[in-house]
Design an enzyme around this catalytic site. Structure first.
Site, short mmCIF file in Angstrom:
data_model
loop_
_atom_site.label_atom_id
_atom_site.label_comp_id
_atom_site.label_asym_id
_atom_site.label_seq_id
_atom_site.Cartn_x
_atom_site.Cartn_y
_atom_site.Cartn_z
N GLU A 293 0.81 -1.22 0.00
CA GLU A 293 0.00 0.00 0.00
C GLU A 293 0.85 1.27 0.00
O GLU A 293 0.64 2.18 0.81
CB GLU A 293 -0.98 -0.02 1.19
CG GLU A 293 -1.88 -1.23 1.14
CD GLU A 293 -2.95 -1.29 2.23
OE1 GLU A 293 -2.76 -0.69 3.29
OE2 GLU A 293 -3.98 -1.94 1.98
N ASP B 228 -8.28 -9.23 4.72
CA ASP B 228 -8.02 -8.00 5.47
C ASP B 228 -9.08 -7.78 6.55
O ASP B 228 -9.94 -6.90 6.39
CB ASP B 228 -8.01 -6.81 4.49
CG ASP B 228 -7.55 -5.52 5.16
OD1 ASP B 228 -6.90 -5.62 6.21
OD2 ASP B 228 -7.86 -4.44 4.63
N GLU C 60 -12.80 -1.89 11.82
CA GLU C 60 -12.74 -1.31 10.48
C GLU C 60 -13.84 -1.83 9.56
O GLU C 60 -14.48 -1.05 8.86
CB GLU C 60 -11.36 -1.59 9.86
CG GLU C 60 -11.25 -1.13 8.42
CD GLU C 60 -9.85 -1.34 7.83
OE1 GLU C 60 -8.94 -1.76 8.56
OE2 GLU C 60 -9.69 -1.09 6.62
C1 GCV Z 1 -2.69 0.65 8.15
C2 GCV Z 1 -6.07 -2.24 5.32
C3 GCV Z 1 -6.54 -0.97 5.94
C4 GCV Z 1 -5.43 0.07 6.00
C5 GCV Z 1 -4.26 -0.54 6.78
C6 GCV Z 1 -3.83 -1.83 6.09
C7 GCV Z 1 -2.72 -2.53 6.84
O1 GCV Z 1 -5.78 -2.07 3.98
O2 GCV Z 1 -7.65 -0.47 5.24
O3 GCV Z 1 -5.93 1.20 6.64
O4 GCV Z 1 -3.19 0.35 6.86
O5 GCV Z 1 -4.92 -2.70 6.01
O6 GCV Z 1 -3.04 -3.44 7.60
O7 GCV Z 1 -1.58 -2.18 6.67
#
Ligand code: GCV
Length: 688
Positions: free
Chosen positions: A306, A378, A406
């Site tokens: 990411e 996730d 989340e």
């Molecule tokens: C901290 C998901 C979440 C992101 C998070 C990522 C991760 O994609 O939406 O906010 O980033 O996981 O665990 O690194």
């Protein structure tokens, strides 16, 4: 008095039946004095005893001879009275964090002894005793021996220093005021107390996303303070006071660091992990950190994921990347936690972590822990467990859960994660033959379980009073994954809401049933997932329904639904060991709750009870909403039994949850109908 809530550390007046015995045994306290942890213990007694017993504690520096009974807290080395009244060899055999609680006779007095081989154990033992009194258990005949199951029980704050925000945090801004360090806030200590009271022994202070891409080009300044800057010398110095706050409660501090720190912080022109200058830079930086913080826990890295930089930027692999940083920590006994949440070329993201990391088993340095999310996607409401568990016997692994909600309704929905975590813990990986559940792994000194944090500046800490339970339950289940959901929930409810049985029953039921309800209305069940909004307009909120956005995750087409992850499909199922792989591979044996995660099936495929897939999805969506309505009504029965502030807060959130659950139900039901073209037998899904 603070505005924010005390959560489960309320210390309300003990039950009248127990009060005499509690007072006799615990009002006078003889506490060893030698360490910061013991001063925290004394402070906790000063907070707790007046509330629980209605009397101030009397703290002694020697055993009181005339009190008639007292509480003694110390190691056998600290206090002769303790060494004389408990089996010292038994205490010495306890692992770090373990403790004994005993009620003993000593020189004609009846005493409660809290003892441990380490000061951290004394902190946990004290909180355990206070918990017993808070839930109304007797303490006049104690014989408790506790040890934590996992050596590392870590909290990962996703607190992003700039703007004090918390990524995926729904309890308000970050409680950490980075710009004002070294100034401290009382809230830091109250947070440390909450964590220590449930056995957490490490905290990673900042978000794994330490950089907000795109990086400005050379010569241009960053427009905001970013997480990687915490490694700058001035920032590290400013942090030492905050570290001491956690240290008093037996909690070690860690930092998330950016893989490209040698460039960002050090001004080098590469972060190649095999470059000598880069390795030297990490060594010097680690020396500097440990000079300031000798008990520093280590670093956490999110690499090649990411937008965060990583070894792939230099054509290196994850072993090269992790081992270079780990080498710098090693002389200080520091540990590198390296996340397995990486992206790659696979169309099905589920297969990525195993494909990337399993071939590297045995190559990571001894002080590297590979940190793996509980499932392959996730933190979805329900996922199968990660195929990496038990698959890397030569590597230290950590299991990562998400405490924050989340994908489970965030700060609005009451979704209790403990039943989900129990499902993960109990899953038999067959890694070492039948009977190798997930909970039996992660037992090495460099292994453990990690939770992504949920707290913020909000008065409730977590944005929702009932969702404080997830933080509590995380600590308690990671301390002992054999403790049942019922037991942990009951403890939390009694400490948080008191002993009124109607409240205990209702709140326990709400929590127990909330997770399955969420799965039903947010997915339709059967293993579907990730239909949350992910677009830019609402900041990838992962809250609203948006099933059309990512069809790859749920495989909805006109001819069917689900994703083929068998050997003929993306190949995720064969990553498990047999017989798990075989079970998931076949439609006949795949458990229904994960059926569409592993198989793409026609809408009219018949399930074991004869219902078609599409009909079951409709039924689950409607059942999920009805269940949330039932849970809301159950909460409403508590009006007048729970204080007005918390009653109204939870009621309002329940109303919103019901409205949102209906939105989910209707969006998904229409979406399924639009693709399947098959009406709901009960006529509940109107044509649009
Ligand atoms: C901290 C998901 C979440 C992101 C998070 C990522 C991760 O994609 O939406 O906010 O980033 O996981 O665990 O690194």
């Amino acid at each position: 008095m603070n505005d924010y809530d005390d959560c489960w550390l309320r210390y309300d007046r003990a039950d009248a039946d127990r009060l005499d015995s509690y007072r006799r045994l615990c009002r006078h306290a003889y506490v060893a004095e030698k360490s910061p942890e013991l001063s925290a213990v004394r402070d906790e007694l000063r907070r707790a005893i007046p509330g629980l017993l209605g009397e101030d504690p009397h703290l002694w520096q020697h055993p009181p001879s005339t009190a008639g009974g007292f509480l003694a807290i110390g190691t056998p080395d600290d206090m002769r009275m303790v060494a004389d009244s408990v089996p010292v060899d038994e205490v010495e055999r306890l692992t770090d964090g373990g403790f004994l609680l005993r009620t003993v006779e000593w020189e004609g007095q009846r005493c409660v002894v809290v003892t441990a081989p380490t000061d951290r154990g004394l902190v946990y033992g004290t909180f355990h005793l206070l918990r017993l009194m808070s839930v109304g258990d007797p303490v006049d005949d104690l014989d408790v021996r506790e040890e934590p199951t996992y050596a590392n029980r870590l909290l990962n704050q996703w607190d992003t220093p700039f703007h004090r925000s918390v990524e995926r945090g729904y309890g308000g801004e970050s409680i950490f005021d980075w710009e004002r360090l070294p100034d401290l806030r009382e809230r830091y200590e109250d947070y440390a107390r909450l964590l220590a009271s449930v056995g957490i022994n490490g905290v990673v202070l900042n978000n794994v996303n330490t950089e907000k891409p795109p990086r400005p080009s050379a010569g241009e300044a960053f427009d905001a303070f970013e997480g990687w800057q915490l490694l700058e010398s001035g920032r590290l110095e400013a942090m030492t006071g905050l570290v001491s706050v956690f240290r008093r409660y037996g909690i070690r501090t860690y930092l998330s660091v950016n893989f490209a720190s040698p460039m960002l912080v050090g001004g080098l022109d590469t972060a190649d992990p095999l470059d000598d200058e880069v390795r030297e830079w990490w060594r010097e930086k680690a020396d500097e950190v440990y000079d300031l913080i000798p008990d520093f826990g280590g670093f956490l890295v999110k690499a090649d994921s990411e937008g965060q930089p990583g070894p792939y930027d230099y054509d290196r692999d994850h072993v090269d990347g992790a081992n270079a940083i780990a080498a710098a920590l090693d002389p200080h006994n520091g540990r590198l936690w390296w996340r397995a949440f990486v992206y790659g070329s696979h169309e099905d993201r589920a297969v990525q972590a195993y494909d990337t990391f399993e071939p590297l088993d045995g190559e990571f340095a001894d002080n590297v822990t590979v940190q793996v999310k509980n499932g392959p996607i996730d933190f979805q409401p329900r996922e199968p467990v990660s195929t990496l568990f038990g698959a890397m016997p030569e590597t230290d692994l950590g299991l990562e859960f998400q405490i924050t909600g989340e994908y489970t309704g965030q700060g609005v929905h009451a979704t209790y994660h403990l039943p989900m975590w129990e499902e993960v813990f109990e899953f038999d990986t067959h890694a070492d033959g039948q009977g190798t559940p997930v909970k039996s792994l992660f037992r090495g000194d460099g292994e453990g379980v990690v939770g992504v944090g949920s707290v913020g500046e909000d008065d409730t800490w977590t944005g929702h009073y009932l969702m404080q339970s997830n933080l509590y339950a995380f600590g308690r289940t990671v301390w002992d994954p054999d403790r049942s959901v019922e037991e942990i929930t009951d403890e939390w409810v009694r400490q948080t809401f008191g002993a009124d049985e109607a409240v205990v029953d209702a709140v326990s039921e709400i929590l127990r049933d909330s997770w399955e309800a969420c799965i039903d209305y947010e997915t339709g069940g059967l293993g579907l997932m990730h239909m949350m909004y992910n677009g830019e307009a609402l900041l990838e909120n992962h809250y609203d329904p948006s099933p059309g956005e990512w069809p790859g995750y749920h495989g909805v087409t006109e001819d069917g639904v689900g994703v083929d992850r068998t050997s003929g499909g993306s190949g995720y199922a064969p990553q498990y060991r047999d017989p798990v792989a075989e079970r998931y591979e076949s439609v006949e044996t795949c458990p229904e709750e994960l059926l569409l995660f592993f198989h793409h099936l026609p809408w009219e495929h018949e399930l074991s009870d004869g219902t078609t897939v599409v009909q079951r999805l409709y039924d689950n969506l409607f059942a999920g909403v009805e269940e949330v309505e039932r849970l809301r009504d159950l909460w409403r029965t508590l009006e007048g039994r729970v204080d007005e502030k918390r009653y109204r807060h939870v009621s309002e959130r329940f109303d919103e949850q019901v409205a949102q659950a209906k939105r989910w139900r209707d969006t998904l039901a229409h979406y399924f109908y639009d693709h399947a073209g098959i009406p709901d037998e009960a006529g509940r899904v109107p044509n649009r």
